[in-house]
Enzyme design. Sequence first.
Site, mmCIF file in Angstrom:
data_model
loop_
_atom_site.group_PDB
_atom_site.id
_atom_site.type_symbol
_atom_site.label_atom_id
_atom_site.label_comp_id
_atom_site.label_asym_id
_atom_site.label_seq_id
_atom_site.Cartn_x
_atom_site.Cartn_y
_atom_site.Cartn_z
ATOM 1 C CG ASP A 70 46.369 7.185 17.098
ATOM 2 O OD1 ASP A 70 45.964 7.965 17.976
ATOM 3 O OD2 ASP A 70 46.189 5.959 17.157
ATOM 4 C CG ASP A 115 41.718 10.199 17.601
ATOM 5 O OD1 ASP A 115 41.729 9.563 16.533
ATOM 6 O OD2 ASP A 115 42.028 9.693 18.692
ATOM 7 C CG ASP A 162 36.892 7.016 27.222
ATOM 8 O OD1 ASP A 162 37.431 8.127 27.065
ATOM 9 O OD2 ASP A 162 37.386 5.977 26.768
HETATM 10 P P1 ATP Z 1 45.056 5.505 22.234
HETATM 11 O O1 ATP Z 1 44.873 5.979 20.821
HETATM 12 O O2 ATP Z 1 46.332 5.870 22.884
HETATM 13 O O3 ATP Z 1 44.696 4.095 22.423
HETATM 14 P P2 ATP Z 1 42.801 7.204 22.714
HETATM 15 O O4 ATP Z 1 42.305 7.833 23.986
HETATM 16 O O5 ATP Z 1 43.170 8.133 21.612
HETATM 17 O O6 ATP Z 1 43.996 6.281 23.147
HETATM 18 P P3 ATP Z 1 40.954 6.066 20.867
HETATM 19 O O7 ATP Z 1 40.349 4.712 20.894
HETATM 20 O O8 ATP Z 1 41.854 6.461 19.760
HETATM 21 O O9 ATP Z 1 41.707 6.201 22.265
HETATM 22 O O10 ATP Z 1 39.755 7.087 20.985
HETATM 23 C C1 ATP Z 1 39.908 8.473 20.787
HETATM 24 C C2 ATP Z 1 39.018 9.230 21.771
HETATM 25 O O11 ATP Z 1 37.656 8.918 21.537
HETATM 26 C C3 ATP Z 1 39.246 8.901 23.230
HETATM 27 O O12 ATP Z 1 40.304 9.629 23.791
HETATM 28 C C4 ATP Z 1 37.923 9.261 23.843
HETATM 29 O O13 ATP Z 1 37.801 10.644 24.032
HETATM 30 C C5 ATP Z 1 36.938 8.841 22.768
HETATM 31 N N1 ATP Z 1 36.481 7.451 22.957
HETATM 32 C C6 ATP Z 1 37.007 6.342 22.408
HETATM 33 N N2 ATP Z 1 36.341 5.246 22.785
HETATM 34 C C7 ATP Z 1 35.356 5.668 23.590
HETATM 35 C C8 ATP Z 1 34.304 5.002 24.308
HETATM 36 N N3 ATP Z 1 34.155 3.690 24.261
HETATM 37 N N4 ATP Z 1 33.459 5.771 25.026
HETATM 38 C C9 ATP Z 1 33.608 7.109 25.083
HETATM 39 N N5 ATP Z 1 34.563 7.773 24.446
HETATM 40 C C10 ATP Z 1 35.445 7.078 23.708
HETATM 41 MG MG MG Z 2 43.730 7.606 19.611
#
Ligand code: ATP
Ligand code: MG
Length: 461
Positions: free
Chosen positions: A83, A85, A164
């Site tokens: 996905d 972002d 994060d």
């Molecule tokens: P995946 O979608 O593969 O689970 P992701 O890293 O894209 O991993 P998401 O939950 O989609 O995770 O979040 C998108 C982005 O937002 C993360 O990569 C990070 O930069 C930020 N993010 C998400 N959750 C947090 C958090 N709890 N604290 C700080 N930053 C966050």
């Molecule tokens: Mg994501």
Amino acid sequence: MFKGFTRFLHSPGEQLKPLLDSPESTTDALSPRIIPRSEHPVSRQQMSDAALKVLYRLNSAGFDAYLVGGCIRDALLGKMPKDFDVATNATPEQVRDLFRNSRMIGRRFRIVHVRFGREVIEVTTFRGQPQDEHGDHIAQQSDAGLLLRDNVWGNIEEDALRRDFTVNALYYNIADFTIHDFANGARDIESRTLRLIGDPATRYREDPVRMLRAVRFAAKLDFTIEPNTEAPMYELAPLLLQIPPARLFDEVLKLFMSGNGLITFRLLSHYNLFGMLFPEAEEAMADAAWAEELIEQALTNTDKRIAEDRPVTPAFLLAAFLWAPVAHRQAELERDGMPAIPALQTAAQEVVARQLQHTSIPKRFGMPMRDIWELQARLPMRRGKRAFQTREHPRFRAAYDLLLLREQAGEIPRGLGDWWTAFQQGDEHEQLRLLQKVGSDPASQGDRRRKKRRKPRKAEQ
Ligand code: ATP
Ligand code: MG
């Protein structure tokens, strides 16, 4: 250089070294290292049409538009992102006005979802530090009820530092296809290291769910959690008890339903995190070796099914996680004279009520989970039409799977599972023969418990 980067990711070596030693490579996170298109392997072919459309439209309206987070991290690792972002300096209102197919969501974080068929692109506005006076406070424009201090807009540098892990703070700029690295994320991708941005203990206190995310990414990406990022987890794990159950349930799904459940479970247990999500399961594991074996087997099977692209349901996993506490309580109630099925129902109710204080369990999973448990009491009762009725239950298959796990884990002796295997495979003739065997064999646990039926005692709470 393109090739060099890719090759480097597969075999740590010399290719990217010049980049890392370059003057731009600095630990000062506020001056990003800008990696030109020729020096990184992320290509637009790895991105969905929907993501590209959003990026281009924002860009041609005069806004900055970047892909950020998991999609860039995964693309750099040679995985297909699942996905996308988008991060931008457009406010949610401005984003919404650009896309008819969009809507604003979120309370903690106000973001815009742009929908294209089944695909949703998440668009977030750069965020600043809540206490930062330079942050453009957008609160006045927001709907009532918003947690205002979480919607303070900032610039891309501030946005990067609020993320994060370093590997989640890589920004792909659609304007020139460069990657902006504010926190040495590229270096950590190369060394497969998960490192929190900033002071780890502070970052976990800000949001304890980051501990779960550390474990999830470590398991999924096969990354090592950097020692300073790892160290505070053991002690800070109890902070998860403050997180709303609904949010924790969302994390539970991501932790266990992504194909790396077993290793995730082991890591969670290692950092004392599993017990913060499922305290009674944790207690039961301390009491009986079979309880842990059962959970491990359930996760092994789930991972295997996901790898084979077969359907999986959280209901089954939850049933397995909480089975030991339910069985334990059921046994107590039966010792007090309650018949098997009411004892099981009462035990289930009590265990679920306590679990809901930690993770929510939406009804669509909770109902089948209870069915799977209740069938454990019905599976031994096979006489007359019962075996046929049980066989027709919509959750029979999952309940049978749990029964096999219970035998495999050593909770109960083997036998009943084989009987049901044969019953399912047999023709009518064979089924009748199997049923006669139940009738005549006192050792095969029939529904003899009925004879001992007594008035159920009122459940203790
Ligand atoms: P995946 O979608 O593969 O689970 P992701 O890293 O894209 O991993 P998401 O939950 O989609 O995770 O979040 C998108 C982005 O937002 C993360 O990569 C990070 O930069 C930020 N993010 C998400 N959750 C947090 C958090 N709890 N604290 C700080 N930053 C966050
Ligand atoms: Mg994501």
